[in-house]
Design an enzyme around this catalytic site. Sequence first.
Site, PDB file in Angstrom:
ATOM      1  N   HIS A  59       0.834  -1.206   0.000  1.00  0.00           N
ATOM      2  CA  HIS A  59       0.000   0.000   0.000  1.00  0.00           C
ATOM      3  C   HIS A  59       0.874   1.264   0.000  1.00  0.00           C
ATOM      4  CE1 HIS A  59      -3.541   2.479   1.373  1.00  0.00           C
ATOM      5  NE2 HIS A  59      -2.535   3.240   1.776  1.00  0.00           N
ATOM      6  N   GLU A  60       1.814   1.296   0.914  1.00  0.00           N
ATOM      7  CA  GLU A  60       2.579   2.535   1.126  1.00  0.00           C
ATOM      8  C   GLU A  60       3.486   2.866  -0.059  1.00  0.00           C
ATOM      9  OE1 GLU A  60       2.035   4.664   3.423  1.00  0.00           O
ATOM     10  OE2 GLU A  60       0.618   3.466   4.568  1.00  0.00           O
ATOM     11  N   HIS A 118      -9.434   8.105   3.046  1.00  0.00           N
ATOM     12  CA  HIS A 118      -9.596   6.708   3.449  1.00  0.00           C
ATOM     13  C   HIS A 118     -11.058   6.293   3.569  1.00  0.00           C
ATOM     14  CE1 HIS A 118      -5.577   7.814   5.051  1.00  0.00           C
ATOM     15  NE2 HIS A 118      -5.267   6.594   4.664  1.00  0.00           N
ATOM     16  N   GLU A 132      -5.779   6.875  -2.467  1.00  0.00           N
ATOM     17  CA  GLU A 132      -5.861   5.821  -1.464  1.00  0.00           C
ATOM     18  C   GLU A 132      -6.246   4.482  -2.091  1.00  0.00           C
ATOM     19  OE1 GLU A 132      -5.431   4.816   1.715  1.00  0.00           O
ATOM     20  OE2 GLU A 132      -4.112   6.540   1.546  1.00  0.00           O
ATOM     21  N   HIS A 185       1.894   4.607  -2.906  1.00  0.00           N
ATOM     22  CA  HIS A 185       1.776   6.070  -2.839  1.00  0.00           C
ATOM     23  C   HIS A 185       2.949   6.727  -3.559  1.00  0.00           C
ATOM     24  CE1 HIS A 185      -1.827   6.600  -0.543  1.00  0.00           C
ATOM     25  NE2 HIS A 185      -1.399   5.837   0.443  1.00  0.00           N
TER      26      HIS A 185
HETATM   27 ZN   LIG Z   1      -2.627   5.238   2.039  1.00  0.00          ZN
END
Ligand SMILES: [Zn+2]
Length: 343
Positions: free
Chosen positions: A168-169, A266, A192, A172
């Site tokens: 996930h990170e 989110h 997100e 970004h």
């Molecule tokens: Zn995130």
Amino acid sequence: MSRRHICFFVPPHIVDHMAKATAADGLEPGAAQRTAVASDKLRQQRRYATNASLATLTPPQPGKADRQVYDDKNQWDYDVQLVRGEGDQPVAGANANAAYDALGATRSFYKEVLGRDSIDNVGSTLVADVNFGELYDNAFWDGQRMVFGNGDNIIFKDFTGDVDVPGHELTHGVTQYTAGLQYTDQPGALNEAFSDIFGSCVDMYANNRDAGEHNWLIGEDVMADGLYGEAIRSMSHPGTAYDNSLMGHDPQPDSMAGYVPGGDPHLNSGIINRTFYLTALDLGAFPAAKIWYAALQNLWPTAQFADAAHVCGEMARILARDGVVARQAPQTVRAAFHEVGIV
Ligand SMILES: [Zn+2]
């Protein structure tokens, strides 16, 4: 154009609830409150970093996508001691090795499935910090490194324990170098969602599963033992990931009928997550990922949900024509965005 931001794996609405819940229970002013304070500090830093980065963002330097894992030795500081570099033998700290492996899985997914060379597509070094802070109940990407807390073992455990987290990170970072989606309103929710989408794909890649066998949960493997069975988000059924006194109730809408105007990214990301889940069930996770990845490279910083629907549809048509994804892909994508009320 590139705007950096810190995305916290545990979103603000859960962190705030955790802080209130532990205070109300008369628990020792504990980990959740420390996390809330630390998160506030980091949000401040992020504001400075955002301003600074506009002036100082330098073009990426070609590299070999090597990994570097640092042990922060429970200090509130970064890159305290380099403990494992690319090709080094495993070290004593299990979470340093887990971070090394998770960065490797993320790197491999991007390379093998999507043909992307690290975050910036020119082989940037992948940096991870473990043991950041004390009992820190979060993990984040700050534009340069992936930072993992140990968790407090009441709500969360060590954040290296779930490959969703770096998947996930680090996404970004990919978004930062491609669409550059702004981190507010619909572009923020898209930002997100892309992280959950490719994060879940990294999880499926690392565990050799396809859409039909995957649980579609985000963060289920970092829940402390007392919250076994809970997760941070559900991509298949947004709004059902958790319901307990420590975290509160999962507030994600699963369609535009529940859209939260001006909501934190989110919250509304669940709507987009579900379009990907529906598409992946029909086409397979990685063909769907190829469509969304092509879309990510053709979206822009202020793109809205309807733009994502249009661009994903166009990419599906092109990839189907070229035989990369199944023939019905454009119809599948359209139906998915229709089901959640976007088109
Ligand atoms: Zn995130």
